[in-house]
Design an enzyme around this catalytic site. Sequence first.
Site, short mmCIF file in Angstrom:
data_model
loop_
_atom_site.label_atom_id
_atom_site.label_comp_id
_atom_site.label_asym_id
_atom_site.label_seq_id
_atom_site.Cartn_x
_atom_site.Cartn_y
_atom_site.Cartn_z
NE ARG A 1 19.12 22.48 12.53
CZ ARG A 1 19.76 23.21 11.23
NH1 ARG A 1 20.32 22.60 10.21
NH2 ARG A 1 20.53 23.83 12.15
CB THR B 1 25.45 21.30 3.84
OG1 THR B 1 25.66 21.78 5.41
CG2 THR B 1 24.05 21.32 3.31
CB THR C 1 23.62 19.63 6.56
OG1 THR C 1 24.36 19.97 6.54
CG2 THR C 1 21.94 19.91 8.10
CG ASP D 1 23.73 25.25 12.11
OD1 ASP D 1 25.07 25.82 11.88
OD2 ASP D 1 23.72 24.32 11.28
CB SER E 1 21.65 28.93 6.40
OG SER E 1 21.95 29.90 7.46
N GLY F 1 26.07 25.25 1.52
CA GLY F 1 26.53 27.12 1.34
C GLY F 1 26.89 27.72 2.74
N GLY F 2 25.97 26.70 3.64
CA GLY F 2 26.49 27.28 5.42
C GLY F 2 24.66 29.01 4.76
O1 DON Z 1 21.28 24.08 8.48
C1 DON Z 1 22.08 25.29 8.41
O2 DON Z 1 22.51 26.54 8.14
C2 DON Z 1 23.97 24.59 8.11
N1 DON Z 1 23.82 23.62 9.46
C3 DON Z 1 24.48 24.25 7.07
C4 DON Z 1 25.88 24.08 6.26
C5 DON Z 1 26.02 24.10 5.00
O3 DON Z 1 25.37 24.48 3.73
C6 DON Z 1 27.89 24.13 4.65
N2 DON Z 1 27.80 23.91 3.84
N3 DON Z 1 28.37 24.51 2.76
#
Ligand code: DON
Length: 582
Positions: free
Chosen positions: A103, A387, A405, A429, A459, A478-479
């Site tokens: 990360r 991502t 990501t 984030d 996430s 998928g955020g």
């Molecule tokens: O780490 C995370 O949770 C976000 N930065 C992930 C972003 C993400 O999955 C965007 N996709 N749709």
Amino acid sequence: MIDPSPLGRAWLAPRLSLFFALLLFAGQSLQAGPGQHAVASAHPLATEAGEEILAAGGNAFDAAVAITAALGVVEPQGSGLGGGGFFLLHRSDDAHSVMVDAREMAPAAAHPDLYRDADGEVIPGLSLDGPLAAAIPGMPAALEHLATHYGRLSLEESLAPGIRLAEDGFPVDATFLQMAGFRLPALHDGADAARVFLRGGDLPEEGESIAQPDLAATLRQLADRGRAGFYRGEIAQRLVEGVRAAGGIWTLEDLADYELVEREPVVLHYHGARIVSASPPSSGGVAIGQMLNILAAGGDGHGDDEAQRVHLLVEAMRRAYRDRALYLGDPDHVDIPVARLLSGDYASRLRADIDPDRATPSSALPLDADAVPGPEAPAADRESAQTTHFSVMDAAGNRVAATITLNYPFGSGFMPPGTGVLLNNEMDDFAARPGEPNAYGLIGFEANAIHPRRRPLSSMSPTFVETEDRIAVLGTPGGSRIITMVLQGILAILDGADAEEVVRSRRFHHQYLPDEIEYETTALDPRVQVELARRGHTLSPQLSPFGDMQAIIWDRAHDRLEAASDPRGNGSAVVFTPAPGR
Ligand code: DON
């Protein structure tokens, strides 16, 4: 001949066959690997890169290096050297499972007010566009770590397919164009990103080839010098100069001090299955555990009533996301009460509080006394073509689930000159202000506040599901919806779904705030929608699909290996038998 037993052959024969059946079963359960390789990724050229490295004698970890590098080249909207992610590994020799946490980390000059004006208001866009939005990347460190600690091939060998793709170019597809269109203003802002990804300031044509010579050179530095090729020396110099010249706050020390961490994954038990998932700074494993515990606490009692099943899941989601907002953050700096959050007692309390006939308004679930939830973020920003996730398993049973990501599509849109490295905007984030929703509508408080060298809460939830018969490797972008998609994937697997069914299945989501059930338009049938509305839920159908799941299932009982790539995306999946001697 002496009769072998006083009871005679009639007694012995069935027992002998039972004995051999048991032997066979023991042999099967000892079998550590499927004897075939499997790869599923969000881009066919990345899947091919993994295939190439496995065919060359690499293991799943070498393939992960190749797939990661290739995805960063051919799917630049999703991931890359300028970003980070989580690699969940299982090494079959010694059954060692670990999460490689790559990360991003906040630069040392970051602080809680970084994105606020003099009145304390969050300045729109500052944590999303340009170099101030970028945290220190973890991806180059992950590639070196995987190759040197887990791989069989050299870093140079495993990076070769990615370097080739960067040099030769890749054909632009519709998803690239859609995402580049969405991020056009940010891509325009930096000369290098515009030069690489745009044509005269506009989108390229579909099918046009994009070569990335600077990125190829940076990947070569990494191949030759390991992580020092990125975090120190000439590339580091260019990264820092580029970032600072455009208003960012990185220093050479920030890069040199980047720390990759190996962490114990979260291990959960649900109906006889062992589920291994991402630990903090991902919120995924803990939230999935809380939701499964809430389901188990009441004996799952919904029978065949679909509306009741969705209601219960949504109420579990609501509660897990409330706790995500309050308690989760960087485990190296924040005391996260993981054991308490995952305790059966706590799950029973949360379960008892769920009314089977009524939605609990999120406003009725207390947040921190000082916390004032901010305005709701528009759901439209939560696309899935940013991502990316891939899953890989080798013939020996080594496996990797990786979700990686840049955060937003094309990250911050900023590429420091002469590096070819598109930087993330993972700083978004963090909670820019207590209770202020980020781009995914997620809120947070002190546990996820911006501080120097902290990792923003994620996430991303790469996951293994292990039952007596089957081993599954899965995950999705998928955020904020990643966690609930993976939960629904796990439940589908435990219901016996095959890999295709798992990636295909329809999805719904609740994240405490906004207080609504988001769902793919075909995910809930009209009768279920009526039933949910009657219970007081707000329904929010979504036109764009959720996620891009990549799953592998090894069915040990039936000696079958399957891989599947989500039909919502452009990815591909392969299963193949290694050549003799490999
Ligand atoms: O780490 C995370 O949770 C976000 N930065 C992930 C972003 C993400 O999955 C965007 N996709 N749709």
